[in-house]
Design a protein around this motif. Structure first.
Motif, PDB file in Angstrom:
ATOM      1  N   LYS A   1      -8.412 -44.012  11.590  1.00 25.22           N
ATOM      2  CA  LYS A   1      -9.046 -44.563  12.784  1.00 25.22           C
ATOM      3  C   LYS A   1      -8.069 -44.401  13.933  1.00 25.22           C
ATOM      4  N   ILE A   2      -8.600 -43.992  15.072  1.00 25.60           N
ATOM      5  CA  ILE A   2      -7.774 -43.796  16.264  1.00 25.60           C
ATOM      6  C   ILE A   2      -8.285 -44.692  17.379  1.00 25.60           C
ATOM      7  N   GLU A   3      -7.371 -45.439  17.965  1.00 28.88           N
ATOM      8  CA  GLU A   3      -7.683 -46.256  19.134  1.00 28.88           C
ATOM      9  C   GLU A   3      -7.002 -45.606  20.334  1.00 28.88           C
TER      10      GLU A   3
ATOM     11  N   VAL B   1      -4.587 -46.849  10.922  1.00 28.25           N
ATOM     12  CA  VAL B   1      -5.022 -46.968  12.314  1.00 28.25           C
ATOM     13  C   VAL B   1      -3.875 -46.527  13.221  1.00 28.25           C
TER      14      VAL B   1
ATOM     15  N   GLU C   1      -8.928 -43.348   5.213  1.00 25.88           N
ATOM     16  CA  GLU C   1      -9.716 -43.114   6.428  1.00 25.88           C
ATOM     17  C   GLU C   1      -8.761 -43.235   7.609  1.00 25.88           C
TER      18      GLU C   1
ATOM     19  N   GLN D   1      -2.683 -45.700  17.291  1.00 23.85           N
ATOM     20  CA  GLN D   1      -2.972 -45.904  18.704  1.00 23.85           C
ATOM     21  C   GLN D   1      -2.374 -44.731  19.467  1.00 23.85           C
TER      22      GLN D   1
ATOM     23  N   THR E   1      -7.108 -47.524   4.884  1.00 22.29           N
ATOM     24  CA  THR E   1      -7.275 -47.065   6.268  1.00 22.29           C
ATOM     25  C   THR E   1      -5.938 -47.040   6.986  1.00 22.29           C
TER      26      THR E   1
ATOM     27  N   GLU F   1      -7.189 -35.731  14.474  1.00 22.15           N
ATOM     28  CA  GLU F   1      -8.280 -35.839  13.488  1.00 22.15           C
ATOM     29  C   GLU F   1      -8.438 -34.545  12.696  1.00 22.15           C
TER      30      GLU F   1
END
Length: 113
Positions: free
Chosen positions: A63-65, A30, A61, A32, A28, A45
């Motif tokens: 993931k966006i914060e 991640v 994968e 920000q 993953t 995305e």
């Protein structure tokens, strides 16, 4: 759409980090992204599959914060979300503020298998 170019640089950065640290598989990634940054999360995305194609991140994968776009009022020192309050201090209605956060675009975490 400049997101693809930025993502390609992110991929290079992550691959360099992995190589230097003996990481062979990443699960993953991640990111920000600040509400006030020039990066648009849905475009990030959408571009991600093309940016990672043929790289060691191909099976990762994303993931966006989202980080809030906060400012501080120069009149009353109230910290508030600029977007939610239309750039107007909710306490004193001043339009004189300074950005505290929300312009960030960072790799927060690389999760290896």
């Amino acid at each position: 759409m400049h997101e693809i170019g930025v993502l390609m640089e992110v991929v290079k950065t992550v691959e360099n980090f992995a190589q230097k640290n003996g990481v062979t598989k990443i699960q993953t990634l991640v990111l920000q992204i600040g509400e006030l940054s020039s990066m648009i999360p849905r475009y990030i995305e959408a571009c991600y599959p093309a940016a990672i194609d043929g790289t060691m991140l191909q099976e990762t994968e994303l993931k966006i914060e989202i980080l809030p776009g906060n400012g501080i009022c120069k009149e009353c020192n109230k910290v508030f979300n600029l977007i939610e309050n239309n750039n107007v201090c909710p306490k004193c209605t001043s339009k004189h503020w300074e950005i505290l956060s929300g312009k960030e675009f960072m790799i927060k975490e690389i999760i290896a298998c």
